[in-house]
Motif scaffolding. Sequence first.
Motif, PDB file in Angstrom:
ATOM      1  N   SER A  11     -83.337 -45.049 -19.691  1.00  0.00           N
ATOM      2  CA  SER A  11     -84.082 -45.600 -18.562  1.00  0.00           C
ATOM      3  C   SER A  11     -83.134 -46.400 -17.679  1.00  0.00           C
ATOM      4  CB  SER A  11     -85.210 -46.497 -19.067  1.00  0.00           C
ATOM      5  OG  SER A  11     -85.831 -47.159 -17.980  1.00  0.00           O
ATOM      6  N   PRO A  12     -83.134 -46.132 -16.358  1.00  0.00           N
ATOM      7  CA  PRO A  12     -82.207 -46.861 -15.489  1.00  0.00           C
ATOM      8  C   PRO A  12     -82.611 -48.315 -15.287  1.00  0.00           C
ATOM      9  CG  PRO A  12     -83.632 -45.455 -14.189  1.00  0.00           C
ATOM     10  CD  PRO A  12     -83.908 -45.125 -15.632  1.00  0.00           C
ATOM     11  N   GLY A  13     -83.890 -48.640 -15.559  1.00  0.00           N
ATOM     12  CA  GLY A  13     -84.327 -50.019 -15.385  1.00  0.00           C
ATOM     13  C   GLY A  13     -84.530 -50.404 -13.928  1.00  0.00           C
ATOM     14  N   THR A  14     -84.597 -49.414 -13.031  1.00  0.00           N
ATOM     15  CA  THR A  14     -84.794 -49.681 -11.613  1.00  0.00           C
ATOM     16  C   THR A  14     -86.203 -49.279 -11.195  1.00  0.00           C
ATOM     17  OG1 THR A  14     -83.822 -47.525 -11.120  1.00  0.00           O
ATOM     18  CG2 THR A  14     -82.358 -49.433 -11.038  1.00  0.00           C
ATOM     19  N   LEU A  15     -86.609 -49.742 -10.006  1.00  0.00           N
ATOM     20  CA  LEU A  15     -87.944 -49.484  -9.503  1.00  0.00           C
ATOM     21  C   LEU A  15     -87.885 -48.823  -8.131  1.00  0.00           C
ATOM     22  CD1 LEU A  15     -89.553 -52.941 -10.383  1.00  0.00           C
ATOM     23  CD2 LEU A  15     -89.891 -50.793 -11.627  1.00  0.00           C
ATOM     24  N   SER A  16     -88.946 -48.118  -7.791  1.00  0.00           N
ATOM     25  CA  SER A  16     -89.076 -47.495  -6.474  1.00  0.00           C
ATOM     26  C   SER A  16     -90.488 -47.737  -5.957  1.00  0.00           C
ATOM     27  CB  SER A  16     -88.796 -45.989  -6.546  1.00  0.00           C
ATOM     28  OG  SER A  16     -87.451 -45.731  -6.878  1.00  0.00           O
ATOM     29  N   VAL A  17     -90.660 -47.512  -4.656  1.00  0.00           N
ATOM     30  CA  VAL A  17     -91.986 -47.532  -4.049  1.00  0.00           C
ATOM     31  C   VAL A  17     -92.272 -46.115  -3.576  1.00  0.00           C
ATOM     32  CG1 VAL A  17     -93.424 -48.429  -2.188  1.00  0.00           C
ATOM     33  CG2 VAL A  17     -91.790 -49.925  -3.332  1.00  0.00           C
ATOM     34  N   THR A  18     -93.424 -45.587  -3.938  1.00  0.00           N
ATOM     35  CA  THR A  18     -93.751 -44.211  -3.567  1.00  0.00           C
ATOM     36  C   THR A  18     -95.146 -44.149  -2.970  1.00  0.00           C
ATOM     37  OG1 THR A  18     -93.859 -41.923  -4.368  1.00  0.00           O
ATOM     38  CG2 THR A  18     -94.646 -43.627  -5.858  1.00  0.00           C
ATOM     39  N   ALA A  19     -95.331 -43.237  -2.030  1.00  0.00           N
ATOM     40  CA  ALA A  19     -96.633 -43.053  -1.380  1.00  0.00           C
ATOM     41  C   ALA A  19     -96.779 -41.595  -0.987  1.00  0.00           C
ATOM     42  CB  ALA A  19     -96.754 -43.945  -0.148  1.00  0.00           C
ATOM     43  N   SER A  20     -98.028 -41.141  -0.892  1.00  0.00           N
ATOM     44  CA  SER A  20     -98.319 -39.768  -0.471  1.00  0.00           C
ATOM     45  C   SER A  20     -98.571 -39.729   1.032  1.00  0.00           C
ATOM     46  CB  SER A  20     -99.532 -39.221  -1.217  1.00  0.00           C
ATOM     47  OG  SER A  20     -99.266 -39.136  -2.600  1.00  0.00           O
ATOM     48  N   MET A  21     -98.338 -38.555   1.630  1.00  0.00           N
ATOM     49  CA  MET A  21     -98.540 -38.379   3.060  1.00  0.00           C
ATOM     50  C   MET A  21     -99.450 -37.201   3.327  1.00  0.00           C
ATOM     51  SD  MET A  21     -94.831 -38.979   4.817  1.00  0.00           S
ATOM     52  CE  MET A  21     -94.083 -37.618   3.934  1.00  0.00           C
ATOM     53  N   LEU A  22    -100.263 -37.327   4.383  1.00  0.00           N
ATOM     54  CA  LEU A  22    -101.072 -36.213   4.857  1.00  0.00           C
ATOM     55  C   LEU A  22    -100.247 -35.386   5.833  1.00  0.00           C
ATOM     56  CD1 LEU A  22    -104.499 -37.996   5.432  1.00  0.00           C
ATOM     57  CD2 LEU A  22    -103.732 -36.705   3.446  1.00  0.00           C
ATOM     58  N   PRO A  23    -100.660 -34.148   6.106  1.00  0.00           N
ATOM     59  CA  PRO A  23     -99.872 -33.293   7.007  1.00  0.00           C
ATOM     60  C   PRO A  23     -99.576 -33.933   8.356  1.00  0.00           C
ATOM     61  CG  PRO A  23    -101.530 -31.993   5.880  1.00  0.00           C
ATOM     62  CD  PRO A  23    -101.803 -33.423   5.519  1.00  0.00           C
TER      63      PRO A  23
END
Length: 325
Positions: free
Chosen positions: A152-164
Amino acid sequence: MIWAVIAVTLVVIAFKSAPQAAGDAETPSAVVTLPQVAVAKGPITNTVTLTGSVVADPASEEKVTQLGKVTAVHAKVGDVVAAGAPLLEVTLETPQDPLITTNKETGEETVTERKPKVTRTTMKAGSAGTVATFTAIKDQEVSVGETFASISPGTLSVTASMLPEQQFRLLTIPTEATVTVTGGPAPFTCTSLRMGTAAAASTTGAEETGNEPGATPSASITCAVPAGTVVFAGLAAKLEVTAGSAEDALLVPITSVQGSVETGNVWVVAEDGTNTEKAVKLGITDGSQVQIVEGLAEGDLVLEFVPGQDVAPVDEGMMYGGSAG
């Protein structure tokens, strides 16, 4: 029959009592004026706001690269390792054919057995992090491609979905975005912005994108939380992505344009009130206005709504929009 007679009588009375000016039988009782808007100059910024969450970056899998028996284990779950650190040693013993020699004088053959060929290979960590899983044990037989550990890299990200429609506004992805975490620190800049495929399950797609239920995401966008920023996986986050801005841009409402990406059509209003369809080249949009790059000049009048498009009703029960004049 009585009700039918009454209905006919009322219709006759209504027609006889309706006032009508002499010589004006064909004059319409109402005139529809389609709303118009002038092309104006102003600033515009294309900022797309998405609703997502903080996620832990996935662990990388470590795989066996040499067939054989485990002869040494160099790590365990919980160890912090650097990229290239030894994790596992695998030894393969390959039998060798015996060595046969012949005496030239007597012709007698001598067979000498040879020890197996020994090949030792050390599997090293492909990335730095914490050992999350480790399944290999000493003296275990392993095969090439078998996963024996994860880091595990021990790092974090922020993710979100997009509409067309949001994806169309982000045809050019910037390198960073502004993130606001619910109940977290002040808004911060996340980097390494990248686009990926939408999540397989879309039951939460509407919530993640902040749109109406039933909307299906077409892609996802992810960026890295900078080191030292205190956030936790699972927290809700707002992601603001700015993909372009312009000053003194020629602007019209998006309702005036048929099309929203690169090219479109508008209906230019002439001095006599007629309108003509015209192709234009489009720039960025902020969701309510769109930049006209080519095809119109400041002050030109265009229809505020694309002909045939249903919009809110006005007085006398009429609709803005309709066929082009």
